[in-house]
Design a protein around this motif. Structure first.
Motif, mmCIF file in Angstrom:
data_model
loop_
_atom_site.group_PDB
_atom_site.id
_atom_site.type_symbol
_atom_site.label_atom_id
_atom_site.label_comp_id
_atom_site.label_asym_id
_atom_site.label_seq_id
_atom_site.Cartn_x
_atom_site.Cartn_y
_atom_site.Cartn_z
ATOM 1 N N GLU A 206 0.818 -1.212 0.000
ATOM 2 C CA GLU A 206 0.000 0.000 0.000
ATOM 3 C C GLU A 206 0.856 1.269 0.000
ATOM 4 O OE1 GLU A 206 -2.721 -0.222 3.258
ATOM 5 O OE2 GLU A 206 -3.549 -2.145 2.604
ATOM 6 N N GLU B 100 -7.669 -5.447 5.978
ATOM 7 C CA GLU B 100 -8.326 -4.317 5.328
ATOM 8 C C GLU B 100 -8.842 -3.317 6.355
ATOM 9 O OE1 GLU B 100 -8.347 -7.797 2.626
ATOM 10 O OE2 GLU B 100 -9.013 -7.484 4.702
ATOM 11 N N ALA C 27 -7.701 0.611 6.789
ATOM 12 C CA ALA C 27 -8.671 1.700 6.820
ATOM 13 C C ALA C 27 -8.511 2.554 8.074
ATOM 14 C CB ALA C 27 -10.090 1.140 6.734
ATOM 15 N N ASN D 132 -5.217 4.557 7.816
ATOM 16 C CA ASN D 132 -5.399 5.651 6.862
ATOM 17 C C ASN D 132 -6.167 6.800 7.503
ATOM 18 O OD1 ASN D 132 -5.397 7.079 4.501
ATOM 19 N ND2 ASN D 132 -6.716 5.691 3.366
ATOM 20 N N THR E 60 -11.210 10.800 2.657
ATOM 21 C CA THR E 60 -10.183 9.969 2.024
ATOM 22 C C THR E 60 -9.616 10.654 0.787
ATOM 23 O OG1 THR E 60 -11.852 8.814 0.707
ATOM 24 C CG2 THR E 60 -11.217 7.810 2.808
ATOM 25 N N ASN F 72 -6.512 10.356 -3.710
ATOM 26 C CA ASN F 72 -7.368 9.471 -2.932
ATOM 27 C C ASN F 72 -6.477 8.582 -2.077
ATOM 28 O OD1 ASN F 72 -9.038 7.250 -2.073
ATOM 29 N ND2 ASN F 72 -10.536 7.881 -3.620
ATOM 30 N N ALA G 185 -7.282 6.242 -0.080
ATOM 31 C CA ALA G 185 -7.761 4.865 0.025
ATOM 32 C C ALA G 185 -7.400 4.041 -1.210
ATOM 33 C CB ALA G 185 -9.274 4.847 0.238
ATOM 34 N N THR G 186 -7.486 4.654 -2.387
ATOM 35 C CA THR G 186 -7.231 3.918 -3.627
ATOM 36 C C THR G 186 -5.865 4.230 -4.232
ATOM 37 O OG1 THR G 186 -8.233 5.646 -5.023
ATOM 38 C CG2 THR G 186 -9.690 3.923 -4.146
#
Length: 224
Positions: free
Chosen positions: A23, A106, A110, A113, A125, A135, A137-138
């Protein structure tokens, strides 16, 4: 973003290390409280994940000592203990959130983040700055709603700058926040990544969104 991961279960430690590096986090690891305390005081992390049940020094004590030395980065505690008193003890020591084992990676991602965003004053986010959008998150970056492909290190630098819009950030700070503890800290590499970001995100040089301050570092311009 540079993280400290403190977990004495080496299987879980490696699982989380793999997930977090995938990530785009740079991750330093420790498997006991003594090493964790040393690393937590030695480096300026963006966040820490600390297991409570550690050998040598327990997690709550590590957190208390970090906070007593003004280390204010977000801390997420992990615990196999299901007693509510243990969770309260970790939070009272100075942690910001907790997860009880077993958990889904996951959910950890989250929560982590969200902690990093909140510490930088960002609730969503998605971080917007004029034509730029990131973003968290993505891991998508766009300019004027057009998605731009960035390398892992380019993304890490741009994310850090988007979380600190308008602040002067030194090469040393950027280097420490995008590489793990084993990297030879050569700040000249940062110049290369900054040059690439300017080329990819501002090809026609119309935005001039990264300001260079000689002898100080860089500043991401805030757009109204």
């Amino acid at each position: 973003m540079r993280l400290l991961l403190v977990e004495d279960d080496l299987v879980l430690q490696q699982q989380l290390f793999k997930q977090l590096t995938n990530e785009n986090y740079s991750v330093d690891v420790a498997d006991d409280g003594e090493i964790a305390l040393y690393q937590g005081l030695e480096h300026d992390y963006d966040a820490a994940i600390i297991d409570l049940g550690l050998p040598k020094i327990d997690g709550s004590t590590v957190i208390k000592k970090l906070r007593s030395q003004d280390r204010e980065y977000p801390i997420l505690i992990l615990t196999a203990r299901d007693r509510w008193q243990d969770k309260v003890e970790g939070l009272d020591a100075g942690a910001d959130d907790y997860l009880t084992k077993p958990f889904h990676v996951e959910e950890l991602s989250a929560r982590l983040n969200a902690l990093i965003r909140r510490s930088a004053g960002k609730a969503s986010t998605v971080i917007n700055n004029g034509p730029f959008s990131l973003n968290t998150a993505t891991a998508e970056v766009s300019v004027d709603q057009q998605t731009i492909s960035l390398s892992s290190h380019e993304f890490k630098i741009f994310k850090y700058m988007m979380l600190h819009i308008g602040e002067v950030i030194s090469k040393t700070t950027l280097t420490e926040h995008i590489y793990d503890q084993d990297f030879d800290l050569d700040s000249n590499v940062i110049e290369v990544f900054i040059r690439r970001l300017r080329k990819k995100l501002d090809a026609d040089k119309s935005l001039n969104f990264i300001e260079t301050l000689r002898g100080q570092g860089y500043r991401l311009i805030r757009f109204d």
